[in-house]
Design a protein around this motif. Structure first.
Motif, PDB file in Angstrom:
ATOM      1  N   THR A 166       7.036 -34.341  71.440  1.00 21.33           N
ATOM      2  CA  THR A 166       6.726 -33.174  72.236  1.00 21.33           C
ATOM      3  C   THR A 166       7.562 -31.893  72.030  1.00 21.33           C
ATOM      4  OG1 THR A 166       7.272 -33.796  74.078  1.00 21.33           O
ATOM      5  CG2 THR A 166       4.960 -34.128  73.493  1.00 21.33           C
ATOM      6  N   TYR A 167       9.000 -32.198  71.998  1.00 14.91           N
ATOM      7  CA  TYR A 167      10.029 -31.282  71.793  1.00 14.91           C
ATOM      8  C   TYR A 167      10.112 -30.734  70.451  1.00 14.91           C
ATOM      9  CZ  TYR A 167      12.473 -31.198  76.253  1.00 14.91           C
ATOM     10  OH  TYR A 167      12.848 -30.999  77.586  1.00 14.91           O
ATOM     11  N   ASP A 168       9.921 -31.562  69.564  1.00 14.86           N
ATOM     12  CA  ASP A 168       9.635 -31.275  68.068  1.00 14.86           C
ATOM     13  C   ASP A 168       8.344 -30.405  67.896  1.00 14.86           C
ATOM     14  OD1 ASP A 168      11.742 -32.071  66.986  1.00 14.86           O
ATOM     15  OD2 ASP A 168      11.037 -34.003  65.831  1.00 14.86           O
ATOM     16  N   PHE A 169       7.011 -30.769  68.450  1.00 13.12           N
ATOM     17  CA  PHE A 169       6.061 -30.156  68.457  1.00 13.12           C
ATOM     18  C   PHE A 169       6.239 -28.636  68.948  1.00 13.12           C
ATOM     19  CE2 PHE A 169       3.725 -34.128  69.478  1.00 13.12           C
ATOM     20  CZ  PHE A 169       3.681 -34.461  68.179  1.00 13.12           C
ATOM     21  N   LYS A 170       6.778 -28.317  70.008  1.00 16.21           N
ATOM     22  CA  LYS A 170       7.318 -27.108  70.624  1.00 16.21           C
ATOM     23  C   LYS A 170       8.460 -26.178  70.086  1.00 16.21           C
ATOM     24  CE  LYS A 170       7.969 -24.927  75.115  1.00 16.21           C
ATOM     25  NZ  LYS A 170       6.735 -24.162  75.000  1.00 16.21           N
ATOM     26  N   TYR A 171       9.483 -26.954  70.139  1.00 16.10           N
ATOM     27  CA  TYR A 171      10.658 -26.177  69.278  1.00 16.10           C
ATOM     28  C   TYR A 171      11.063 -26.342  68.138  1.00 16.10           C
ATOM     29  CZ  TYR A 171      11.387 -25.969  74.519  1.00 16.10           C
ATOM     30  OH  TYR A 171      11.070 -25.836  75.984  1.00 16.10           O
ATOM     31  N   GLY A 172      10.581 -27.230  67.318  1.00 12.51           N
ATOM     32  CA  GLY A 172      10.838 -27.559  65.718  1.00 12.51           C
ATOM     33  C   GLY A 172      12.417 -28.175  65.630  1.00 12.51           C
ATOM     34  N   ILE A 173      12.805 -28.231  66.818  1.00  6.63           N
ATOM     35  CA  ILE A 173      14.405 -28.692  66.696  1.00  6.63           C
ATOM     36  C   ILE A 173      14.705 -29.350  68.294  1.00  6.63           C
ATOM     37  CG2 ILE A 173      15.148 -26.214  67.596  1.00  6.63           C
ATOM     38  CD1 ILE A 173      17.676 -27.031  66.011  1.00  6.63           C
ATOM     39  N   ARG A 174      15.428 -30.303  68.393  1.00  6.76           N
ATOM     40  CA  ARG A 174      15.722 -30.873  69.844  1.00  6.76           C
ATOM     41  C   ARG A 174      17.228 -31.463  69.541  1.00  6.76           C
ATOM     42  NH1 ARG A 174      14.480 -36.780  69.170  1.00  6.76           N
ATOM     43  NH2 ARG A 174      13.411 -36.956  67.360  1.00  6.76           N
ATOM     44  N   ALA A 175      17.810 -31.683  70.545  1.00  7.71           N
ATOM     45  CA  ALA A 175      19.238 -32.284  70.934  1.00  7.71           C
ATOM     46  C   ALA A 175      18.711 -33.633  71.015  1.00  7.71           C
ATOM     47  CB  ALA A 175      19.974 -31.872  72.014  1.00  7.71           C
TER      48      ALA A 175
END
Length: 440
Positions: A166-175
């Motif tokens: 979901t972080y990829d879905f929202k931001y397109g990048i993640r830690a």
């Protein structure tokens, strides 16, 4: 509140108008570019396209008057919080904040994550000689025991039921390392701020907030909620005052841990000596604020207050809490309301339950997909709690404290500035519950 809502409406209006202007500017720029592409058209020195879009609600701040913003990622340089709106002259020490952080830190026992962090806090601002200044309080905890290499597989494949996808879905990048902001390490800022909120509530109203583990998997406890103490909670590593149930919980957690599995549980929280009158009707009811705060914690899946879902199985005469008078105070003989009626605290114990799901990062092979969309299997590595509830106890307490501190400041500003001697309630304690603030 009405003023804040008006500002928010104005902001939305401005955002809509700016969007319209952006469309006009974009269309105008495209038309200009088309004009420039025609042979023989003179090209101006500069073509400018300005953008002005205001975005609210980044999701890292809670509260209106007692405002807390948390920051940092699990494997970054550090995590912490900024607390704004704390009244001046409140006594608070680094040791009081550290006490709460020590209760939530990793590596406490065999049933928690083995990550070793001291979680030593630094108060950077807002406190002088053990007293708040009324200015923003910044608290920092530096990360020291990161093992980012454990997350190499998770940089490619998503952990089932985790926030990776979901972080990829929202931001397109993640830690990737440590889960970034989705890690429970983010709650360090909440617990540090909660220590300040607890102190404020204790000084102003004698309020005490205590939570404990009431269930792990299918093991439930039997606790006298009116009389258990902090010492009872801290008497064992699972934080359950019922010693017999505590040992069974420890055994269950150990059993799933050695299999590379995880399990969920329930944390019950009791607020004693809550001020009367906290909360607002309709959208800002106290139980609604508590529910939002609890469900903002990592791994939470359920919230109950008072009778909770059991109340749906009762008839009115069974569920209603009869009133009676005791020493000039309006009391209730039962507490199925959980200390809140009509969205406003009634002075009885506030009792809530929070359900936590099993930790999603487990050492069992699971079906998933990669970031390229290929189906695969993943056995996650890293250091994770086999059951989050023992360390969730101070997190729940802290979020309850943040809600009540915010509501306390709001209530006092609206309802306690003018004398209440002519109040219509027969409960004369209401007019005196903040008497210390009316002394000249």
């Amino acid at each position: 509140d009405s003023s804040r809502q008006q500002h928010e409406r104005n902001d939305v209006g401005c955002l809509c108008l700016r969007s319209v202007h952006e469309q006009h500017r974009t269309c105008g720029t495209m038309a200009s570019m088309q004009q420039l592409s025609r042979p023989g058209t003179a090209r101006p020195a500069t073509v400018r396209s300005r953008r002005s879009v205001k975005v609210h609600a980044a999701g890292s701040t809670y509260g209106n008057n007692f405002r807390v913003t948390t920051f940092g990622e699990s494997h970054g340089k550090g995590v912490g919080c900024v607390i704004d709106g704390v009244p001046p002259r409140l006594p608070i020490t680094q040791e009081e904040i550290q006490f709460e952080l020590d209760r939530r830190r990793p590596g406490q026992s065999i049933i928690t994550t083995p990550r070793k962090e001291e979680d030593t806090c630094e108060i950077l601002s807002g406190v002088f000689n053990g007293t708040t200044l009324g200015t923003p309080i910044a608290v920092l905890v530096r990360n020291k025991d990161q093992r980012s290499g454990d997350y190499s597989e998770m940089s490619v494949a998503y952990r089932p039921s985790h926030a990776d996808a979901t972080y990829d879905f929202k931001y397109g990048i993640r830690a990737v390392a440590g889960g970034g902001r989705s890690s429970a390490r983010e709650t360090i800022g909440r617990v540090a701020a909660g220590a300040v909120a607890k102190k404020l509530l204790k000084v102003v109203g004698g309020t005490e907030i205590l939570a404990y583990v009431s269930a792990v998997l299918d093991v439930e406890s039997d606790v006298d909620m009116a009389n258990f103490t902090l010492e009872d909670v801290e008497s064992n590593i699972v934080r359950c005052p019922d010693q017999k149930a505590a040992q069974k919980m420890i055994d269950v957690i150990n059993e799933v841990r050695v299999r590379g599995e995880s399990c969920g549980g329930v944390v019950t929280c009791v607020v004693r000596s809550s001020p009367k009158g906290l909360g607002n009707p309709v959208f800002d009811k106290l139980e609604a604020e508590l529910a939002k705060a609890m469900l903002s914690l990592p791994a939470t899946k359920g919230f109950e207050i008072g009778s909770g879902f059991q109340g749906a199985r009762m008839i009115g005469s069974q569920h209603n809490d009869p009133f009676y008078m005791e020493d000039g105070k309006v009391r209730t003989k039962t507490n199925r309301s959980g200390g809140i009626q009509g969205g406003i605290s009634n002075g009885e114990d506030i009792v809530i339950k929070v359900a936590f799901k099993p930790t999603s990062t487990i050492g069992i092979k699971q079906q998933t997909v990669t970031r390229e969309g290929e189906e695969t299997e993943l056995r996650a590595r890293g250091r994770h709690d086999p059951c989050v509830v023992p360390r969730a106890v101070p997190m729940v307490e802290s979020m309850v404290a943040l809600v009540l501190a915010d509501q306390l400041l709001q209530h006092y500003a609206q309802c306690e500035l003018l004398p209440r001697d002519d109040t219509s309630t027969p409960d004369r304690s209401v007019a005196r519950q903040f008497a210390v603030h009316h002394q000249s």
